[in-house]
Design a protein around this motif. Structure first.
Motif, short mmCIF file in Angstrom:
data_model
loop_
_atom_site.label_atom_id
_atom_site.label_comp_id
_atom_site.label_asym_id
_atom_site.label_seq_id
_atom_site.Cartn_x
_atom_site.Cartn_y
_atom_site.Cartn_z
N UNK A 103 1.81 0.39 5.92
CA UNK A 103 0.93 -0.77 6.00
C UNK A 103 -0.14 -0.71 4.92
N UNK A 104 -0.71 -1.86 4.56
CA UNK A 104 -1.71 -1.92 3.50
C UNK A 104 -3.07 -1.46 3.99
N UNK A 105 -3.89 -0.96 3.05
CA UNK A 105 -5.24 -0.51 3.41
C UNK A 105 -6.12 -1.68 3.86
N UNK A 106 -5.85 -2.86 3.35
CA UNK A 106 -6.68 -4.02 3.71
C UNK A 106 -6.64 -4.28 5.22
N UNK A 107 -5.54 -3.90 5.85
CA UNK A 107 -5.42 -4.11 7.29
C UNK A 107 -6.39 -3.22 8.06
N UNK A 108 -6.76 -2.09 7.47
CA UNK A 108 -7.68 -1.16 8.14
C UNK A 108 -9.01 -1.84 8.42
N UNK A 109 -9.58 -2.48 7.42
CA UNK A 109 -10.87 -3.14 7.62
C UNK A 109 -10.75 -4.31 8.61
N UNK A 110 -9.61 -4.97 8.61
CA UNK A 110 -9.40 -6.08 9.55
C UNK A 110 -9.45 -5.60 11.00
#
Length: 295
Positions: A103-110
């Motif tokens: 999964x992408x890192x951007x999903x972490x902040x979401x």
């Protein structure tokens, strides 16, 4: 969708799950209940491919968990024994999990924002409270934006505000079409969260219905208060109606308010209060499981 069919799991001579069958539909929050030792955790671990069944099946989205393509995008899970590295920050914990799931890192902040941990994402996990760790585990389960959520005691460690937040979150996820299965021992909370419940006892299926229908099965009582409570109690007992004193001239009566009122009028008893008390999910649960608790 989740489907358990004729599931049996034995550990030597011990039968943890015994010919268990039930189905969990999408767009609903389903509570999974049973006394301590009923087989809930074994069922969930079997569903997630962590335990091999002796016989029967437990499938997610029509197939065993082990056969799912990109399982983190299909199923998110929180189990009580979820582990973490105490030296990592919350954000790094999720980054490792995201990398493992492709999964992408951007999903972490979401997901950090979704579970309201953005302000504490930099802190090491050893400093997290139980409630914060619970939110982090839920964030991990949500990383892949899965179709199915399997949650074991997700409210553990949450304060009242956190429990309300969890309730609202699960409601939104179910309204978005996800299948949500929640195992919990906090029956009052399940009653507010769940659309329906599945109850098991000693590894076997007991009941599945909406929370309202299940509570309606329980023996309901009428609360009545009278300055002539002793006289009314005698009249009710004479009709073989169950009645218990609860203090302050009040009685709990196993009959409908109409019946109690009619008997009071027939015997010239003055009433100061006559109220139908709705049975709770907890009362229904205790009746169905012979009074055994969830813990």
């Amino acid at each position: 969708m989740i489907e358990v069919h004729a599931l049996t799991k034995r550990y030597g001579r011990t039968v943890a799950v015994d010919d268990l069958s039930f189905r969990v539909e999408p767009a609903r929050v389903t509570g999974f209940l049973g006394p301590n030792g009923a087989g809930k955790t074994t069922t969930l671990r079997t569903l997630l491919g962590l335990v091999r069944p002796t016989s029967g099946t437990a499938t997610v989205l029509g197939m065993p968990y082990r056969e799912l393509d990109e399982p983190t995008r299909r199923v998110g899970a929180v189990l009580e024994a979820t582990s973490y590295h105490p030296g990592r920050s919350g954000r790094n914990h999720l980054r490792v999990a995201a990398a493992a799931g492709g999964l992408t890192r951007s999903r972490v902040d979401e997901v950090l924002e979704l579970v309201q941990l953005s302000a504490d994402a930099h802190r090491r996990l050893r400093g997290y409270s139980l409630g914060m760790r619970q939110r982090l585990h839920l964030a991990t389960a949500l990383l892949g934006d899965p179709e199915v959520l399997v949650l074991d005691e997700p409210a553990n460690g949450l304060d009242p505000a956190g429990m309300r937040w969890l309730r609202d979150l699960l409601r939104r996820l179910a309204d978005g079409g996800r299948t949500v299965l929640v195992s919990s021992h906090v029956l009052a909370e399940v009653e507010q969260i769940a659309d329906e419940v599945v109850i098991i006892h000693r590894g076997r299926f007991v009941a599945q219905s909406s929370t309202a229908e299940l509570a309606a099965r329980a023996t309901a009582a009428t609360r009545v208060r009278s300055p002539q409570a002793a006289r009314l109690q005698e009249a009710l007992a004479g009709q073989q109606i169950g009645v218990r004193g609860t203090g302050d001239d009040a009685l709990a009566v196993d009959a409908a308010p109409e019946r109690v009122g009619e008997l009071a009028a027939a015997h010239g008893v003055v009433l100061h209060e006559l109220v139908a008390e709705r049975a709770t999910l907890e009362e229904a649960f205790l009746e169905l499981t012979g009074g055994e608790t969830t813990r």
